[in-house]
Design an enzyme around this catalytic site. Structure first.
Site, PDB file in Angstrom:
ATOM      1  CE  LYS A  32       3.646   6.050  13.331  1.00 26.54           C
ATOM      2  NZ  LYS A  32       3.347   5.969  11.922  1.00 26.54           N
TER       3      LYS A  32
ATOM      4  CD  GLU B 178       3.988   8.741  -3.064  1.00 27.87           C
ATOM      5  OE1 GLU B 178       4.667   7.715  -3.281  1.00 27.87           O
ATOM      6  OE2 GLU B 178       3.792   9.179  -1.915  1.00 27.87           O
TER       7      GLU B 178
ATOM      8  NE  ARG C 170       9.487   7.637  -4.774  1.00 30.98           N
ATOM      9  CZ  ARG C 170       9.774   7.207  -3.555  1.00 30.98           C
ATOM     10  NH1 ARG C 170       8.920   6.471  -2.900  1.00 30.98           N
ATOM     11  NH2 ARG C 170      10.910   7.520  -2.992  1.00 30.98           N
TER      12      ARG C 170
END
Ligand SMILES: Cc1ncc(C[n+]2csc(CCOP(=O)(O)OP(=O)(O)O)c2C)c(N)n1
Length: 662
Positions: free
Chosen positions: A301, A388, A416
């Site tokens: 990254k 979640e 969600r």
């Protein structure tokens, strides 16, 4: 001056360049990413990590016929540059500019839109199944990060791939980071795969082997052979892993790709995701497979930008920065604190006095401010990954055991977990506290990230206590109040800076379901306007009131504080005494706070006109700033004032209520 990027007008041009030229192109793309994002902000680290992968994908496949499905799709900037949007790239995340995520309406090369994590494997599998049914032969490639594997939906899809299709190409882009460091058993598992010494050796052999060969049939054939040998060896290691081999971390031996294999996917990797010829060859090979395959790429990254390599979390999604140092642009002195910082600091304060409190985040310790708790009291802090639904049910479980969990999740991502809120928390009336950050606009991100629906989706559920603070100090009060409640509580607050009010040393307890009257009618006998400004819209209500008073109105300003339970008495009182009611909310009008007021008025027989200010029944686009969108859609002082004026222009100059008051 770029040598190749300038000439690349689309994927066809990538196919004309040599591998060496493509490597130069990779450097030019990185420069462009850094140049533009230093001004616009955005997902720099993830995109710097997928430059070679994206070039290789466009080298090997043909979009839009072939389909690339990106998980979250925050890493599609390079894809945008290489397809048909290079010349507009400088507009990314700006008003009328490119969206920061894949968007079907933006380009035929974006076959599937996203912004939320964990959707790519399911969507790509759906496409593959549809292709098989239609009898066509396009390639479906799903690119997903290591953190996508902390998400339940990804596993639901993996569970289905093997028996749904024979042709599916998954690319696991493993950089070991979610936004923060990736967490959990899957992350450990991927690490074990990487750190296996024999496996590394084989992987290296495999890489050397492939990179020695030119592209074409011979290479493909040999690639397949190499892969077979490689896989066999690893499977063997996997079967023997409880034997004499030493554990990498003392917790169960080296990893083996058996997990993927048992899911019905051939596993290939891990390979260096920045080795362009190797990635190209591997994708060429994957294209020929008549079995679902997952290629495990290791990427960095932030590759190519020192500051991003040093601070992967900061540069996951950054604001504008100095290209030379990577430093963020200085914050103006006197800027109020962010809501998320107040939430995190309050959390630490509350936890130090109440040991039933714990904090839960779903992979967003910085974004939500839970990082403060992580640092101060790591034993009271849980990062469950991008999960979640799990976060909410996990909290429900804790609540049944006498704890008081605080779940901090952005409003949009909490959508969600709706069934978990309904079935696990509200139905059982459990004392879980929800801190819903980013309730309101997330302007640069756009419709996938705006949190504009939570009042509507929560206020229909029994047992809910739902609040919205007008400023950062009241956020602390609401958190404190929530800790005293035996019911589910939800606090919605916006992205970004607070109002700049002083923070009390000790938060205060608020009365549940009671408004705050910020300013009452003066009794001047003038036309009466009662403005109910919810959350940050109270600021607009106050400013509109000041202007209306100057124009000859008598105004009251109310801070509703609660969208559930509504303060029925006070709303009814003002409904019956005002000539016009104005509700202001940073939420869609449909099903929102104003709608709740209308329902109440209907029940109570209040017929006073109600002007509702809020977001219309459409998905709101992205923009450079929140203010631009508020201007465009009328969530402003000016529009509020204009609507009130127009209301009186339509009604008799002397209303029956004025006569009553007089
Ligand atoms: C449902 C959901 N929760 C949280 C997020 C916030 N989020 C955006 S990207 C990201 C991490 C993604 O990590 P990974 O998939 O490994 O990709 P990387 O950025 O490392 O390339 C998270 C948590 C989200 N987009 N969707």
């Amino acid at each position: 001056m770029s040598q190749y990027l300038e000439k690349v007008a689309g994927p066809a041009d990538i196919k004309q360049l040599t591998v060496a030229q493509l490597e130069t192109l990779a450097g030019e793309v990185r420069e462009e990413l850094i140049r533009v994002l230093s001004r616009n902000g955005g997902h720099l680290g993830p995109n710097l990590g997928v430059v070679e992968l994206t070039i290789a994908l466009h080298r090997v496949f043909n979009t839009p016929r072939d389909k690339f499905v990106w998980d979250v799709s925050h890493q599609v900037y390079v894809h945008k540059i290489l397809t048909d949007r290079k010349n507009r790239f400088r507009t990314i995340r700006q008003t009328d500019g490119l969206n920061g995520f894949a968007l079907r309406t933006e380009s035929p090369h974006d076959c599937y839109g996203a912004g939320h994590a964990g959707t790519a494997l399911s969507a790509a599998l759906g496409m593959a199944a549809a292709r098989d049914k239609k009898g066509t032969d396009e390639n479906i490639v799903c690119i997903f990060g290591d953190a996508a594997l902390t998400n339940g939906i990804s596993f639901e899809a993996l569970n289905n791939i093997g028996h749904t299709t024979k042709r599916f190409i998954g690319v696991l882009n493993d950089n070991e980071w979610s936004i923060a460091k990736n967490v959990g058993a899957v992350s450990n598992y991927l690490n074990k795969l990487i750190t296996h010494p024999r496996y590394n050796k084989l992987a290296k052999d495999f890489q050397n082997f492939l990179s020695r060969w030119p592209k074409g049939q011979v290479a493909l054939k040999l690639a397949r052979k190499a892969e077979e040998g490689f896989k066999g060896a690893i499977t063997d290691v996997g079967l023997r892993q409880t034997g004499s081999l030493v554990d990498t971390d003392g917790r169960g031996g080296y990893g083996s790709p058996i997990f993927f294999e048992e899911m019905g996917l051939r596993y290939l990797g891990p390979i260096d995701g920045h080795d362009l010829p190797l990635v190209i060859s591997t994708l060429e090979f994957a294209k020929t497979c008549d079995h679902p395959i997952v290629i495990h790429l290791l990427t960095q990254k932030g590759k190519g930008f020192e500051a991003a390599l040093k601070s992967p979390e900061k540069f996951h999604g950054t604001g504008p920065f100095d290209v030379k140092t990577g430093d963020s642009l200085p914050v103006k002195a006197g800027t109020p604190p962010n809501y998320q910082d107040v939430m995190g600091q309050t959390m630490v304060k509350l936890c130090s006095k109440d040991n039933t409190l714990v904090g839960i985040t779903a992979a967003m310790p910085s974004g939500t401010g839970m990082k403060y708790l992580e640092r101060a009291m790591p034993d009271r802090y849980y990062d469950v990954g991008i999960a979640e639904e799990h976060a909410v049910i996990f909290a429900a479980g804790m609540a049944t055991m006498g704890l008081h969990p605080v779940v901090a999740i952005y409003s949009t991502f909490l959508q969600r977990a709706y069934d978990c809120i309904h079935h696990d928390v509200c139905l059982q009336d459990l004392p879980v506290i929800f801190c819903m950050d980013r309730s309101g606009l997330s302007a640069n991100d756009g419709p996938t990230h705006h949190g504009l629906f939570d009042i509507a989706y929560l206020r229909c559920l029994p047992n809910v206590i739902a609040m919205a603070p007008k400023d950062e100090d009241e956020l602390a009060d609401m958190m404190f109040t929530a800790t005293h409640e035996p019911h589910p509580t939800f606090i919605r607050y916006p992205r970004g800076t607070g109002e700049g009010v002083p923070l009390k040393e000790q938060p205060q307890l608020l009365a549940i379901g009671k408004v705050e009257i910020v300013k009452n009618f003066s009794g001047s006998g003038k036309r009466k306007v009662a403005l109910f400004g919810l959350g940050p819209m109270n600021n607009i209500a106050r400013r509109a009131a000041a202007q209306l008073v100057a124009e000859g109105f008598d105004c009251a300003v109310i801070n509703p504080r609660f969208t559930k339970p509504l303060d029925a008495g006070t709303h009814e009182f003002f409904g019956k005494t005002a000539d016009v009611i104005v509700t202001l909310e940073d939420h869609v009008l449909m099903g929102g706070y104003g709608a709740a007021v209308l329902e109440l008025f209907s029940e109570k027989g209040v017929t006073t006109p109600v002007i509702r200010i809020g977001w219309p029944d459409q998905f709101i686009e992205h923009a450079t700033t929140q203010d631009e969108l508020r201007q465009k859609y009328g969530l402003t002082v000016e529009n509020t004032v204009a609507k009130v004026q127009a209301q009186f222009a339509e009604t008799p100059v002397v209303s029956p209520k004025l006569i009553e008051v007089a």
